[in-house]
Write a protein that holds these residues in place. Structure first.
Motif, PDB file in Angstrom:
ATOM      1  N   GLN A   1       8.022   4.365  -6.983  1.00 61.25           N
ATOM      2  CA  GLN A   1       8.238   5.776  -7.343  1.00 61.25           C
ATOM      3  C   GLN A   1       8.211   6.679  -6.120  1.00 61.25           C
ATOM      4  N   GLY A   2       7.457   6.275  -5.097  1.00 63.31           N
ATOM      5  CA  GLY A   2       7.378   7.079  -3.880  1.00 63.31           C
ATOM      6  C   GLY A   2       8.361   6.680  -2.798  1.00 63.31           C
TER       7      GLY A   2
ATOM      8  N   GLU B   1       4.627   1.710  -9.259  1.00 61.22           N
ATOM      9  CA  GLU B   1       4.003   2.929  -8.724  1.00 61.22           C
ATOM     10  C   GLU B   1       4.389   3.147  -7.259  1.00 61.22           C
ATOM     11  N   LEU B   2       4.388   2.067  -6.478  1.00 65.41           N
ATOM     12  CA  LEU B   2       4.803   2.171  -5.073  1.00 65.41           C
ATOM     13  C   LEU B   2       6.257   2.637  -4.973  1.00 65.41           C
TER      14      LEU B   2
ATOM     15  N   TRP C   1       1.796  -2.038 -10.248  1.00 67.34           N
ATOM     16  CA  TRP C   1       1.538  -1.474  -8.916  1.00 67.34           C
ATOM     17  C   TRP C   1       2.844  -1.336  -8.137  1.00 67.34           C
TER      18      TRP C   1
ATOM     19  N   ILE D   1       4.620   2.562   2.123  1.00 66.43           N
ATOM     20  CA  ILE D   1       5.762   3.328   1.607  1.00 66.43           C
ATOM     21  C   ILE D   1       6.015   4.543   2.502  1.00 66.43           C
ATOM     22  N   GLN D   2       4.953   5.219   2.907  1.00 71.47           N
ATOM     23  CA  GLN D   2       5.099   6.373   3.808  1.00 71.47           C
ATOM     24  C   GLN D   2       5.744   5.941   5.129  1.00 71.47           C
TER      25      GLN D   2
ATOM     26  N   ARG E   1       0.846  -1.205   0.000  1.00 66.56           N
ATOM     27  CA  ARG E   1       0.000   0.000   0.000  1.00 66.56           C
ATOM     28  C   ARG E   1       0.878   1.251   0.000  1.00 66.56           C
ATOM     29  N   LYS E   2       0.306   2.351  -0.440  1.00 68.68           N
ATOM     30  CA  LYS E   2       1.054   3.612  -0.398  1.00 68.68           C
ATOM     31  C   LYS E   2       1.363   4.009   1.044  1.00 68.68           C
ATOM     32  N   GLU E   3       0.479   3.647   1.966  1.00 65.69           N
ATOM     33  CA  GLU E   3       0.752   3.922   3.389  1.00 65.69           C
ATOM     34  C   GLU E   3       2.021   3.206   3.846  1.00 65.69           C
TER      35      GLU E   3
END
Length: 200
Positions: free
Chosen positions: A47-48, A44-45, A41, A15-16, A11-13
């Motif tokens: 990239q952050g 995309e993850l 996906w 990554i954060q 999830r993007k979370e």
């Protein structure tokens, strides 16, 4: 200093969380799993993701061409193989390779001697399952194994037992997934607690 890998980001979370907590490695699972991600996906993850954190792709019995396609697309630093990949297969890649071994008894280490890889990941033997069991193996079995590469300890690690695992195994890297999850999702406080215990 023992390094840390947080595995199974999806999830993007997630990554954060890792950007804030700065483990040394993170793992993206491309094998069949509740944590599986696909190439688009994962890209995309990534990239952050903070560029200082190394990216590990987890694969199981996948064609070399498919592994290389994903590795290129995601800019992976390490390929981690969790299936029945042969020694010759593991030698066929240009990137750093870690091979997982499911530890059941002393016999489990004989197979390791046949592999010339950068890292040897010790996981728990569970019949019919490759990784992600959430259970530990008897760490004492691995105390005297010959090391020709990195030793990565996995299988059932969490904040309450990781210091003991480090004391017994003296691994180069500890690898955690379910041990930093709550209800099947990565949990910031569990990740922070695990990382603090290792870095103390």
């Amino acid at each position: 200093m023992t390094k840390i890998k947080i595995c199974g980001l999806k999830r993007k979370e997630d990554i954060q969380y890792v950007n804030q907590l700065q483990p040394d490695y993170v793992g993206f699972v491309f094998a069949k799993s509740s944590r599986q991600v696909d190439l688009s996906w994962a890209r995309e993850l990534i990239q952050g993701l903070d560029q200082h954190i190394k990216k590990v792709g987890i694969f199981q019995d996948m064609r070399k061409e498919a592994v290389n396609h994903i590795a290129e697309g995601c800019g992976l630093d390490v390929l981690q193989f969790h299936g029945d990949e042969e020694p010759e297969y593991c030698k066929a890649f240009q990137r750093e390779v870690w091979k997982a071994f499911r530890i059941k008894d002393d016999e489990s280490f004989i197979q390791m001697q046949q592999y010339a890889v950068a890292g040897y990941l010790l996981d728990t033997y569970t019949a019919g399952q490759y990784g992600g069991s959430g259970k530990t193996f008897p760490w004492e079995l691995a105390v005297n194994i010959k090391r020709t590469g990195l030793l990565i300890a996995a299988g059932g690690l969490h904040a309450d037992n990781v210091r003991e695992a480090i004391r017994i195994l003296k691994p180069d890297i500890v690898d955690v997934s379910s041990g930093v999850e709550k209800n099947g999702l990565k949990n910031f406080n569990k990740m922070r607690s695990f990382i603090e215990k290792v870095r103390e």
